[in-house]
Design a protein around this motif. Sequence first.
Motif, PDB file in Angstrom:
ATOM      1  N   ARG A  78       8.305   0.283  -9.772  1.00 47.21           N
ATOM      2  CA  ARG A  78       8.863   0.519  -8.592  1.00 47.21           C
ATOM      3  C   ARG A  78       9.606  -0.266  -7.590  1.00 47.21           C
ATOM      4  NH1 ARG A  78       3.479   3.269  -7.796  1.00 47.21           N
ATOM      5  NH2 ARG A  78       3.274   4.934  -8.394  1.00 47.21           N
TER       6      ARG A  78
ATOM      7  N   TYR B 236       9.137  -1.196  -4.207  1.00 45.46           N
ATOM      8  CA  TYR B 236       7.167  -1.484  -3.563  1.00 45.46           C
ATOM      9  C   TYR B 236       6.201  -1.244  -3.909  1.00 45.46           C
ATOM     10  CZ  TYR B 236       7.627   3.506  -3.485  1.00 45.46           C
ATOM     11  OH  TYR B 236       7.873   4.985  -4.119  1.00 45.46           O
ATOM     12  N   THR B 237       4.675  -1.586  -3.815  1.00 45.23           N
ATOM     13  CA  THR B 237       3.581  -0.877  -4.148  1.00 45.23           C
ATOM     14  C   THR B 237       2.918  -0.607  -3.242  1.00 45.23           C
ATOM     15  OG1 THR B 237       3.665  -3.213  -4.922  1.00 45.23           O
ATOM     16  CG2 THR B 237       1.483  -2.868  -4.645  1.00 45.23           C
ATOM     17  N   ILE B 238       1.758   0.541  -3.635  1.00 45.11           N
ATOM     18  CA  ILE B 238       1.396   1.396  -2.805  1.00 45.11           C
ATOM     19  C   ILE B 238      -0.148   0.100  -3.341  1.00 45.11           C
ATOM     20  CG2 ILE B 238       0.517   3.560  -2.952  1.00 45.11           C
ATOM     21  CD1 ILE B 238       3.153   4.199  -4.660  1.00 45.11           C
ATOM     22  N   LEU B 239      -0.655   0.338  -1.905  1.00 47.06           N
ATOM     23  CA  LEU B 239      -1.986   0.416  -1.468  1.00 47.06           C
ATOM     24  C   LEU B 239      -3.172   1.218  -1.294  1.00 47.06           C
ATOM     25  CD1 LEU B 239      -0.712  -3.717   0.586  1.00 47.06           C
ATOM     26  CD2 LEU B 239      -0.938  -3.505  -1.709  1.00 47.06           C
ATOM     27  N   ARG B 240      -2.156   1.914  -0.445  1.00 47.14           N
ATOM     28  CA  ARG B 240      -3.007   2.997  -0.202  1.00 47.14           C
ATOM     29  C   ARG B 240      -2.913   4.111  -0.619  1.00 47.14           C
ATOM     30  NH1 ARG B 240      -4.497   5.208   5.018  1.00 47.14           N
ATOM     31  NH2 ARG B 240      -2.722   4.562   5.373  1.00 47.14           N
TER      32      ARG B 240
ATOM     33  N   ARG C  10       3.588  -2.069   0.385  1.00 46.64           N
ATOM     34  CA  ARG C  10       4.483  -3.431   0.462  1.00 46.64           C
ATOM     35  C   ARG C  10       5.621  -3.447   0.085  1.00 46.64           C
ATOM     36  NH1 ARG C  10      -0.027  -7.642  -0.764  1.00 46.64           N
ATOM     37  NH2 ARG C  10      -0.201  -6.860   1.552  1.00 46.64           N
TER      38      ARG C  10
ATOM     39  N   THR D 209       4.452  -0.763 -12.263  1.00 47.04           N
ATOM     40  CA  THR D 209       4.727   0.948 -12.352  1.00 47.04           C
ATOM     41  C   THR D 209       6.946   1.198 -13.050  1.00 47.04           C
ATOM     42  OG1 THR D 209       4.945   0.867 -10.122  1.00 47.04           O
ATOM     43  CG2 THR D 209       3.049   2.171 -11.697  1.00 47.04           C
TER      44      THR D 209
END
Lengths: 215, 304
Positions: free
Chosen positions: B291, B293-297, B282, B289
Amino acid sequence: MLMAIMLLGLLLAGAYSGIQTSVRAMHAGERLIERIDRVRTVQEFLRHQLTRILPIAYAQTEAKTYMFEGERDFMRFVAPMPGYLSHGGPYVQTLALVRGSNGMSLVFSGTMLNGFDWKEEKKSEREPVVLIDHIGDGSFSYRALDDQGQLAPWSTSWDDPSITPLLVRVELTMQNGAQINWPVLAVPLMLDAGAAHPQPVVIPRLLPNNGGTSR
Amino acid sequence: MTCFNAKWPQRQRGVALVLVLRAIALMAVLLGSFALIAHTEQLESRHVFDAVTARYDAQAGLERAVFELRNADQAQRWIADGRPYEFVFDKAKVSVEINDESGKIDLNVADQTMLTSLFISVGVELDRAAALADAIADWRDPDDLPLANGAEVAEYKQAGLAYGPRNAPFQTTSEVQQVLGMDYELYRKIEPAVTIYSGSATPNPAFAPFEALRTLPNMTDDFARQIIELRQQMLPGQPGAQPLTLPDGTPIVVNGGGLTYSVKCRAVLPNGVSTVLDASIRLGGVGTTGRPYTILRWRDGEAS
């Protein structure tokens, strides 16, 4: 004549011991290869599980939410299992260093999060698995950002179970006879907070004095 | 006894040589097989090394995708409709496909009709598809009353399962495998079409992957392929030669995309070793962290 038989006997004995030695050397080599293979497989498995740690709570008390527990010799977290090993979905998984007859062992277990009861310690679908044994000494350590946003030093205990660390490290020293080293394994947790779907209900069955009505 | 025969030494003169040769042959076989095992081990080590390299090359694809999705130049910006992008990174060929999650079916929002057509589209017969759709609805609704074809605790118990429905939204897409009647094989088939991050009841056809597109009403596989082909020919910021429509005539409008994307990166090293990273991210905000963006999966190194 006797001389010839003696020489032949010596020759036979020599040939036999030569073959024996080479067979022994081969077995020792095979065992070593097997161990290297095991270390590699275990490291790959741990990396696979630890990178996918989900920021999902598995227990809730009045004071705390439990998402990640980490100690020197114990770790509990939620992550998916490989598809072929599970019913899918998040699993509560533990890694522990347990002392036994073969030195310390690294033991893994996984239980489906759905229906997981922290207090009952519901039996997992599978027996705990010994990933690797003949460990002399070992520890887990954790790392996160400090208040200033800088990377804090490694610590062997994780204080806040309601958040996950950034990095997890598994350091093992194998026993003397094990003939193999465990390369230090440091794994970044890839999934950020927010990866979990926002949950309207917070596992109410784990709150005290609740009869478990959330199913 | 024959061994005291005077002629024996002459007749058996070569016995030592034969024995030595045999011993050498035996040892050669042993050592040869060991060498083979050791060589296999070396190949395995080499493969692990290459796989790690490829994994990080694929991760570079993800970072590049994040950059290109926010490219200030509209004409250069990457489109999240599954079209392939390729580039070379450190000698590895990296191909990236991005799908806006709004093009997928949200397991937490989609109604039974949509879910039924999803299962039918992957070859499940109507009765089972309807049962699965109801079971999914029962899984996520908070009550304990089963729908017509659905399943609540009693049905799970009857099927010999040690768990019941969660009665809460899905936390991960793979959780759908726990629903009564689902299995790993079926999950693998529907996986490209489902999400839990879009929040919309129907997939947006402007971004939908083939698996989600073909679940739309009156859609045929050929029509879905055609839409994808025409869609991918459209350039950013420019409408195509002919407007795209669904089978019922509804125009497909390229807007309404979210900020959540699934990014599939495949890195192929010059020696042919390849790996796939399949992640959902997202955009927006800076996570804990650091970044953007956010890692969802996150799925890497798995066969997919």
